[in-house]
Design a protein around this motif. Sequence first.
Motif, PDB file in Angstrom:
ATOM      1  N   ALA A  14       0.948  -1.086   0.063  1.00  0.00           N
ATOM      2  CA  ALA A  14       0.085  -0.020  -0.029  1.00  0.00           C
ATOM      3  C   ALA A  14       0.853   1.189  -0.013  1.00  0.00           C
ATOM      4  N   ALA A  16       2.926   4.233  -1.122  1.00  0.00           N
ATOM      5  CA  ALA A  16       2.666   5.237  -2.223  1.00  0.00           C
ATOM      6  C   ALA A  16       4.043   4.743  -3.367  1.00  0.00           C
ATOM      7  N   ILE A  78      -7.583  10.250   9.091  1.00  0.00           N
ATOM      8  CA  ILE A  78      -7.242   9.740   7.695  1.00  0.00           C
ATOM      9  C   ILE A  78      -7.260   8.160   7.825  1.00  0.00           C
ATOM     10  N   ASP A  79      -7.801   7.276   6.874  1.00  0.00           N
ATOM     11  CA  ASP A  79      -8.117   5.876   7.313  1.00  0.00           C
ATOM     12  C   ASP A  79      -6.789   5.151   6.864  1.00  0.00           C
ATOM     13  N   ALA A  80      -5.736   5.279   7.745  1.00  0.00           N
ATOM     14  CA  ALA A  80      -4.457   4.923   7.397  1.00  0.00           C
ATOM     15  C   ALA A  80      -3.798   4.216   8.609  1.00  0.00           C
ATOM     16  N   PRO A  84       0.722   7.727   7.654  1.00  0.00           N
ATOM     17  CA  PRO A  84      -0.215   8.056   6.559  1.00  0.00           C
ATOM     18  C   PRO A  84       0.644   8.940   5.393  1.00  0.00           C
ATOM     19  N   THR A  87       1.825   6.068   3.146  1.00  0.00           N
ATOM     20  CA  THR A  87       0.617   5.184   2.356  1.00  0.00           C
ATOM     21  C   THR A  87      -0.434   5.961   1.727  1.00  0.00           C
ATOM     22  N   LYS A  88      -0.521   7.113   2.360  1.00  0.00           N
ATOM     23  CA  LYS A  88      -1.947   8.072   1.859  1.00  0.00           C
ATOM     24  C   LYS A  88      -1.160   9.558   1.658  1.00  0.00           C
ATOM     25  N   GLN A  90      -1.321  11.766  -0.681  1.00  0.00           N
ATOM     26  CA  GLN A  90      -2.327  12.577  -1.321  1.00  0.00           C
ATOM     27  C   GLN A  90      -3.089  13.391  -0.250  1.00  0.00           C
ATOM     28  N   GLU A  91      -3.770  12.119   0.635  1.00  0.00           N
ATOM     29  CA  GLU A  91      -4.635  12.853   1.369  1.00  0.00           C
ATOM     30  C   GLU A  91      -4.057  13.531   2.457  1.00  0.00           C
TER      31      GLU A  91
END
Length: 99
Positions: A14, A16, A78-80, A84, A87-88, A90-91
């Motif tokens: 997961a 990036a 954030i759902d991480a 984050p 893994t996220k 951009q969020e």
Amino acid sequence: MSRNTYNVTSFRFALAPGLESHLREEPAKPFGEPIHVTEERWGSVRRVYIEALKDLAISPAEQKSQYTALPCEKVISIDAGHAPFLTKPQEVADALRSL
């Protein structure tokens, strides 16, 4: 470097694209060094908390106790997992730009 440093083992695929090669050890010295704060400057920097809802290192309940004890202007969930920003990204970027 061990993937466990960033608690990324459980979401190995997961990450990036292209970020794994940038992982580095975290320096430990800042965690043991005392800091000096003054009454007049304490709280002069805006505080925003990014809550990682699937964090296995710091549970959401512990995160809540931290941002409740030292109130923040805003809490962004954030759902991480624990990292984050890996893994996220951009969020996280979108959340920071929204401030």
